[in-house]
Design an enzyme around this catalytic site. Structure first.
Site, PDB file in Angstrom:
ATOM      1  N   TRP A  86       0.850  -1.197   0.000  1.00  0.00           N
ATOM      2  CA  TRP A  86       0.000   0.000   0.000  1.00  0.00           C
ATOM      3  C   TRP A  86       0.881   1.242   0.000  1.00  0.00           C
ATOM      4  CZ3 TRP A  86      -0.529   3.765   3.961  1.00  0.00           C
ATOM      5  CH2 TRP A  86      -1.539   4.709   3.734  1.00  0.00           C
ATOM      6  N   LEU A  87       0.581   2.202  -0.873  1.00  0.00           N
ATOM      7  CA  LEU A  87       1.332   3.447  -0.974  1.00  0.00           C
ATOM      8  C   LEU A  87       0.393   4.626  -0.764  1.00  0.00           C
ATOM      9  CD1 LEU A  87       3.437   2.579  -4.161  1.00  0.00           C
ATOM     10  CD2 LEU A  87       4.259   2.595  -1.789  1.00  0.00           C
ATOM     11  N   ASP A 183      -0.278   2.379 -20.031  1.00  0.00           N
ATOM     12  CA  ASP A 183      -1.617   2.902 -19.697  1.00  0.00           C
ATOM     13  C   ASP A 183      -1.447   4.052 -18.704  1.00  0.00           C
ATOM     14  OD1 ASP A 183      -4.363   3.174 -19.679  1.00  0.00           O
ATOM     15  OD2 ASP A 183      -4.715   1.518 -18.300  1.00  0.00           O
TER      16      ASP A 183
END
Length: 276
Positions: A86-87, A183
């Site tokens: 998680w960032l 993307d």
């Protein structure tokens, strides 16, 4: 996308990394996959994502990280689930254009042997085909534009076919095959305190660096500091502005097929701008 409930996905993800789930929260975005933040028994956080090809996405995240560009660490992966670091993501891209230029230039220092990637992957129900080619216009035509022909209206088919045939006159034949995110829009760029902290949801392959420049320009307008920072390390080739419309066509066609005719004006405008 898996039809498992969010809670089931989160519990499975926690078990994959040997933790007990304490709390979960669905994250914003994730139009094509279910993405959930996990609170774990040891006080740490993780992110769980269920997708069609989690192992292939894990490989791409690891390739980005190996370049030195920021990406979440892959914690675990199985046949349906990817668990990542998680960032924090508490800022907006407009505060970090200069840093994005540096990060993208760093990613583009990695070169491949040819144009392409070693496997196919998907966006929603669209299969993204890959192979290896020595000629860049052929790769762009055969693997990025031609696969859309059976899925669009006849008037667009005629114009797109005309463009595909003319790509050798419009695109460089052998630009450096750099590692692309593939993307790169602001929803796939994590920003905290004015810095880029993670590139996520990649569609990696080796190709012309201008592809990533085009993608970030599709829905946003990078500031001059982005280009100044990027070109310090990776100068753009003359005439790149004209080629951006050709490269924008691929994500525009993907959006047309995934989300419907609301994206048809974008596709037609890009074809017009490309002169077909």
């Amino acid at each position: 996308m898996s039809d498992r409930s969010s809670f089931s996905v989160s519990n499975d993800a926690a078990r994959l990394i040997g933790q007990q789930l304490m709390r979960e929260e669905r994250l914003h975005g994730g139009d094509l996959s279910q993405v959930t933040q996990l609170w774990l028994e040891d006080g740490s956080h993780a992110v769980a994502k269920n997708s069609i090809f989690p192992d292939r996405e894990a490989q791409m995240l690891e390739a980005i990280a190996k370049s030195g560009a920021p990406a979440p660490q892959v914690l675990a992966v199985d046949d349906k689930l990817l668990v990542m670091q998680w960032l924090r993501n508490r800022d907006v891209l407009h505060h970090a254009w200069s840093d994005l230029g540096k990060v993208l230039a760093l990613l583009h220092t990695v070169h491949g042997p040819l144009y392409g990637w070693n496997h196919n992957y998907g966006l929603g129900n669209i299969t993204i085909l890959n192979g290896w080619m020595r000629n860049w216009p052929d790769f762009w035509g055969e693997y990025r534009l031609r696969p859309h022909l059976p899925h669009i209206s006849p008037d667009l088919v005629d114009r797109l076919e005309e463009l595909i045939e003319d790509l050798p006159q419009r695109l460089p034949m052998t630009p450096k095959p750099v590692l692309l995110h593939g993307d790169l829009w602001d929803g796939n760029i994590l920003v905290d305190d004015g810095r880029i902290v993670g590139l996520i949801d990649p569609c990696c392959y080796y190709g012309d660096a201008e592809v990533d420049i085009a993608m970030i320009n599709l829905f946003d307008r990078p500031s001059g500091s982005f280009y100044e920072s990027y070109e310090t390390y990776h100068p753009l080739m003359a005439g790149y502005e004209e080629r951006l419309n050709i490269y924008k066509l691929w994500p525009a066609l993907v959006h047309l097929r995934l989300f419907g005719d609301g994206y048809r004006p974008l596709v037609t405008q890009l074809l017009k701008s490309a002169g077909v």
